[in-house]
Design a protein around this motif. Structure first.
Motif, short mmCIF file in Angstrom:
data_model
loop_
_atom_site.label_atom_id
_atom_site.label_comp_id
_atom_site.label_asym_id
_atom_site.label_seq_id
_atom_site.Cartn_x
_atom_site.Cartn_y
_atom_site.Cartn_z
N CYS A 84 0.84 -1.23 -0.01
CA CYS A 84 0.13 -0.14 0.18
C CYS A 84 1.01 1.20 -0.02
CB CYS A 84 -0.75 0.04 1.29
SG CYS A 84 -1.65 1.45 1.35
N CYS A 87 0.33 3.35 3.59
CA CYS A 87 0.57 2.97 4.98
C CYS A 87 1.51 1.89 4.68
CB CYS A 87 -0.70 2.28 5.46
SG CYS A 87 -1.41 0.76 5.10
N CYS A 117 -4.33 -0.13 0.19
CA CYS A 117 -4.99 -1.15 0.80
C CYS A 117 -6.60 -0.52 0.95
CB CYS A 117 -4.62 -1.40 2.06
SG CYS A 117 -4.72 -0.32 3.40
N CYS A 120 -7.02 2.26 3.29
CA CYS A 120 -6.59 3.47 2.93
C CYS A 120 -7.30 4.21 1.73
CB CYS A 120 -5.10 3.35 2.37
SG CYS A 120 -4.09 3.23 4.02
ZN LIG Z 1 -3.03 1.22 3.32
#
Ligand SMILES: [Zn+2]
Length: 169
Positions: A84, A87, A117, A120
């Motif tokens: 991701c 994050c 992800c 997010c």
């Molecule tokens: Zn993420």
């Protein structure tokens, strides 16, 4: 054993293919390739012992494709190493995020898509990173030229001796 995957590198150590041990041994015997890694032991024939290759480098020049790499979901995840881009979580359940959202004029191009992800992506929603107060871990780009093909994901985690030849930055 003969069907185990072998990573094939170009003269300049770029990953260009995956073949089977059987094919790799033929290339080695004909002098068309050089073995870089033997991760898998030996094959015994009637008169000979062959190391089983895991990474080979071919002896002839490989032409680089000139065209740009087509944008695909898989290509984006691969470029981002299944991480991701907000994050840093590694996930196999990623989504495509348009950094500048499409409803704000963002294009669907390599430079404007990033792996995100699910949480997010949900958090960022239809906003720019700045509007959402989120930060990209790296600026999206055209994929590196040294990955001329996509290595299937199940191979990425696999043979340890491949790792140093993949993802050269
Ligand atoms: Zn993420």
């Amino acid at each position: 054993m003969l069907n185990n995957p072998v990573l094939v590198l170009s003269q300049s150590y770029e990953a260009i293919n995956i073949c089977h041990v059987r094919r790799a041994i033929v290339l080695l015997l004909r002098g068309k390739a050089e073995m870089l890694e033997n991760g898998l032991g030996y094959i015994h024939s009637a008169n000979d012992i062959f190391p089983i290759p895991s990474v080979i480098k071919i002896a002839h020049m490989v032409k680089r494709p000139r065209h740009e790499k087509k944008l695909t979901r898989f290509g984006v995840f691969h470029r981002d190493r299944y991480t991701c881009q907000y994050c840093s979580k590694i996930s196999h359940q990623l989504t495509i995020d348009h950094v500048l959202p499409r409803n704000q004029g963002g294009e669907h191009c390599w430079e404007n898509v990033a792996s995100a992800c699910v949480s997010c992506n949900r958090r960022k929603a239809g906003r720019t990173p700045r509007q959402a107060n989120m930060k990209l871990i790296r600026q999206p780009n055209q994929p590196h030229n040294n990955l001329l093909f996509y290595i299937p994901r199940n191979y990425l985690e696999n043979p340890g001796e491949w790792q140093k030849y993949l993802f050269l930055d």
